[in-house]
Write a protein that holds these residues in place. Structure first.
Motif, PDB file in Angstrom:
ATOM      1  N   UNK A  70     -48.718  55.207  47.440  1.00 56.08           N
ATOM      2  CA  UNK A  70     -49.482  56.272  48.092  1.00 56.08           C
ATOM      3  C   UNK A  70     -48.583  57.199  48.909  1.00 56.08           C
ATOM      4  N   UNK A  71     -47.603  56.650  49.580  1.00 56.85           N
ATOM      5  CA  UNK A  71     -46.706  57.511  50.365  1.00 56.85           C
ATOM      6  C   UNK A  71     -46.052  58.574  49.493  1.00 56.85           C
ATOM      7  N   UNK A  72     -45.591  58.165  48.323  1.00 57.51           N
ATOM      8  CA  UNK A  72     -44.933  59.117  47.424  1.00 57.51           C
ATOM      9  C   UNK A  72     -45.944  60.104  46.845  1.00 57.51           C
ATOM     10  N   UNK A  73     -47.083  59.588  46.407  1.00 55.73           N
ATOM     11  CA  UNK A  73     -48.067  60.446  45.754  1.00 55.73           C
ATOM     12  C   UNK A  73     -48.619  61.511  46.691  1.00 55.73           C
ATOM     13  N   UNK A  74     -48.895  61.129  47.937  1.00 56.42           N
ATOM     14  CA  UNK A  74     -49.564  62.050  48.855  1.00 56.42           C
ATOM     15  C   UNK A  74     -48.657  63.181  49.335  1.00 56.42           C
ATOM     16  N   UNK A  75     -47.364  63.089  49.035  1.00 61.08           N
ATOM     17  CA  UNK A  75     -46.473  64.209  49.298  1.00 61.08           C
ATOM     18  C   UNK A  75     -46.832  65.413  48.423  1.00 61.08           C
ATOM     19  N   UNK A  76     -47.545  65.141  47.330  1.00 57.90           N
ATOM     20  CA  UNK A  76     -47.850  66.189  46.351  1.00 57.90           C
ATOM     21  C   UNK A  76     -49.321  66.600  46.376  1.00 57.90           C
ATOM     22  N   UNK A  77     -50.059  66.150  47.393  1.00 62.18           N
ATOM     23  CA  UNK A  77     -51.494  66.443  47.465  1.00 62.18           C
ATOM     24  C   UNK A  77     -51.782  67.298  48.691  1.00 62.18           C
ATOM     25  N   UNK A  78     -52.391  68.443  48.478  1.00 60.89           N
ATOM     26  CA  UNK A  78     -52.752  69.338  49.570  1.00 60.89           C
ATOM     27  C   UNK A  78     -54.255  69.210  49.838  1.00 60.89           C
ATOM     28  N   UNK A  79     -54.602  68.683  51.004  1.00 58.25           N
ATOM     29  CA  UNK A  79     -56.007  68.499  51.359  1.00 58.25           C
ATOM     30  C   UNK A  79     -56.117  68.259  52.857  1.00 58.25           C
ATOM     31  N   UNK A  80     -57.318  68.377  53.377  1.00 56.49           N
ATOM     32  CA  UNK A  80     -57.575  68.027  54.776  1.00 56.49           C
ATOM     33  C   UNK A  80     -57.866  66.543  54.929  1.00 56.49           C
ATOM     34  N   UNK A  81     -58.572  66.006  53.923  1.00 51.66           N
ATOM     35  CA  UNK A  81     -58.960  64.593  53.935  1.00 51.66           C
ATOM     36  C   UNK A  81     -58.480  63.938  52.652  1.00 51.66           C
ATOM     37  N   UNK A  82     -57.801  62.797  52.771  1.00 53.62           N
ATOM     38  CA  UNK A  82     -57.462  61.983  51.616  1.00 53.62           C
ATOM     39  C   UNK A  82     -58.506  60.875  51.482  1.00 53.62           C
ATOM     40  N   UNK A  83     -59.018  60.683  50.270  1.00 51.42           N
ATOM     41  CA  UNK A  83     -59.851  59.524  49.967  1.00 51.42           C
ATOM     42  C   UNK A  83     -59.032  58.627  49.044  1.00 51.42           C
ATOM     43  N   UNK A  84     -58.520  57.542  49.602  1.00 49.92           N
ATOM     44  CA  UNK A  84     -57.689  56.620  48.836  1.00 49.92           C
ATOM     45  C   UNK A  84     -58.608  55.562  48.235  1.00 49.92           C
ATOM     46  N   UNK A  85     -58.744  55.607  46.927  1.00 52.68           N
ATOM     47  CA  UNK A  85     -59.767  54.808  46.250  1.00 52.68           C
ATOM     48  C   UNK A  85     -59.120  53.902  45.209  1.00 52.68           C
ATOM     49  N   UNK A  86     -59.393  52.600  45.294  1.00 50.93           N
ATOM     50  CA  UNK A  86     -58.894  51.663  44.297  1.00 50.93           C
ATOM     51  C   UNK A  86     -59.432  52.001  42.914  1.00 50.93           C
ATOM     52  N   UNK A  87     -58.671  51.640  41.899  1.00 55.96           N
ATOM     53  CA  UNK A  87     -59.074  51.936  40.525  1.00 55.96           C
ATOM     54  C   UNK A  87     -60.241  51.078  40.060  1.00 55.96           C
ATOM     55  N   UNK A  88     -60.632  50.066  40.856  1.00 55.95           N
ATOM     56  CA  UNK A  88     -61.771  49.219  40.491  1.00 55.95           C
ATOM     57  C   UNK A  88     -62.977  49.468  41.402  1.00 55.95           C
ATOM     58  N   UNK A  89     -63.140  50.723  41.809  1.00 54.09           N
ATOM     59  CA  UNK A  89     -64.261  51.138  42.664  1.00 54.09           C
ATOM     60  C   UNK A  89     -65.245  51.976  41.852  1.00 54.09           C
ATOM     61  N   UNK A  90     -66.525  51.632  41.949  1.00 53.44           N
ATOM     62  CA  UNK A  90     -67.593  52.474  41.416  1.00 53.44           C
ATOM     63  C   UNK A  90     -68.277  53.149  42.595  1.00 53.44           C
ATOM     64  N   UNK A  91     -68.408  54.463  42.524  1.00 55.73           N
ATOM     65  CA  UNK A  91     -69.037  55.197  43.625  1.00 55.73           C
ATOM     66  C   UNK A  91     -70.479  55.533  43.276  1.00 55.73           C
ATOM     67  N   UNK A  92     -71.227  55.998  44.262  1.00 55.65           N
ATOM     68  CA  UNK A  92     -72.644  56.310  44.081  1.00 55.65           C
ATOM     69  C   UNK A  92     -72.894  57.791  44.354  1.00 55.65           C
ATOM     70  N   UNK A  93     -74.042  58.243  43.927  1.00 51.80           N
ATOM     71  CA  UNK A  93     -74.390  59.651  44.112  1.00 51.80           C
ATOM     72  C   UNK A  93     -74.408  60.014  45.599  1.00 51.80           C
ATOM     73  N   UNK A  94     -73.826  61.147  45.923  1.00 50.13           N
ATOM     74  CA  UNK A  94     -73.767  61.671  47.294  1.00 50.13           C
ATOM     75  C   UNK A  94     -72.932  60.790  48.236  1.00 50.13           C
ATOM     76  N   UNK A  95     -72.038  59.996  47.695  1.00 46.52           N
ATOM     77  CA  UNK A  95     -71.236  59.107  48.538  1.00 46.52           C
ATOM     78  C   UNK A  95     -70.307  59.876  49.477  1.00 46.52           C
TER      79      UNK A  95
END
Length: 337
Positions: A70-95
């Protein structure tokens, strides 16, 4: 407020096939989506490019674990908020909606965790984070909805918004400015409890971490490293000691670490009695690694001059759970709120 969802991947094609659709379907209008690949050798990235062409790919040059990945990857992401999400996460509507609203409402909130339920039993909380994390005097983490191996069913008892001590790395929202100001995750942790260390540093910076129970995700858990894998035992015991040395106030440090190590010794012999010799050895290896790296961890204390002396409500979750037999969060004395 620009949000970027960043999913760390390592040889996880099957997980991406199963869980990316929910993230894309329920997030594409509110966030940019990235897959950060930790030098995978399978065809997971080719799969993403073919089936989800709008997802942005970040390629790390090595598998540096959760922290470095994540440290390396987030150097290349421009955002106000990072949502760090595991690859085995299912999200829900309006989460995303209640999380974003809470960040807008609370300027001193640096990180947020949603409700994390078990993908395999969607009426139960999931081991890694459940309804928000706390810590005892000796650095043992516990959660609302999960104390050690006791998992509670979700009956709406944690549909609230509260301040917590740590947010699970399985689904962690954090302000980008805070993440970078604190130099991100400690890469010496590699994996496991690096989010607790980061949250501890957030607390020491007089910022807040919150749980928002109106946002729900489902987590498989153990998809990368099984819960009872000796390597996980090693990392959890070692990294917990690392976090104590880095973050506990100087006045409390010596006796806190000493007593924690005694408790670890008791846990190691418990593994031996339970005929789990590999976990016994894992605890010994964790302590040996801690001795070897003590000076390195201690030197990191310079990063924060101020440490809150009262980081815990419960002196010993081990005592309350195993001796007093308090098996659910609401039964705990002082329970952490």
């Amino acid at each position: 407020m620009k949000v970027a969802i960043v999913i760390l991947n390592w040889n996880g094609k099957q997980l991406l096939e199963r869980f990316l659709p929910s993230i894309v379907n329920f997030s594409k209008d509110e966030a940019d989506i990235y897959v950060a690949d930790n030098a995978s050798t399978d065809d997971s990235i080719a799969f993403v490019k073919k089936h989800f062409p709008t997802i942005r790919i970040i390629k790390n040059i090595e598998n540096g674990g959760y922290a470095k990945g994540y440290n390396e990857a987030l150097k290349h992401v421009k955002a106000d908020i990072y949502a760090l999400v595991n690859s085995d996460i299912e999200v829900t509507e309006h989460w995303l909606t209640p999380i974003i609203q809470q960040f807008k409402k609370e300027s001193h909130t640096a990180a947020i965790q949603p409700k994390i339920l078990d993908f395999k039993d969607k009426n139960a909380f999931e081991y890694a984070g459940a309804a928000g994390g706390f810590i005892d005097k000796y650095g043992y983490p516990y959660c609302r909805g999960r104390l050690f191996d006791t998992i509670e069913k979700d009956s709406g008892q944690f549909d609230d918004i509260i301040n917590i001590f740590w947010a699970s790395g399985a689904c962690l929202f954090i302000r980008a400015a805070v993440f970078h100001n604190l130099n991100g995750f400690d890469e010496d942790f590699f994996a496991h409890q690096e989010e607790i260390d980061l949250c501890w540093r957030i607390q020491n910076s007089n910022l807040k971490i919150q749980y928002v129970g109106s946002s729900t995700v489902y987590h498989v858990g153990g998809a990368t490293l099984e819960q009872y894998d000796p390597k996980k035992t090693y990392l959890n015991f070692r990294n917990s000691l690392y976090a104590l040395v880095k973050n506990v106030s100087k006045q409390q440090l010596f006796f806190t670490v000493l007593l924690r190590m005694i408790l670890d010794g008791i846990a190691a012999f418990k593994f031996l009695i339970e005929l789990k010799p590999r976990h016994f050895v894992a605890v010994l290896k964790a302590h040996f690694s801690f001795y070897m790296n003590f000076q390195k961890m201690y030197s990191k204390r310079k990063q924060l001059s101020e440490r809150k002396p009262h980081y815990y409500k419960i002196k010993s979750i081990v005592s309350q759970y195993f001796i007093s037999r308090k098996k659910t969060f609401d039964k705990l004395e002082n329970h952490g709120l």
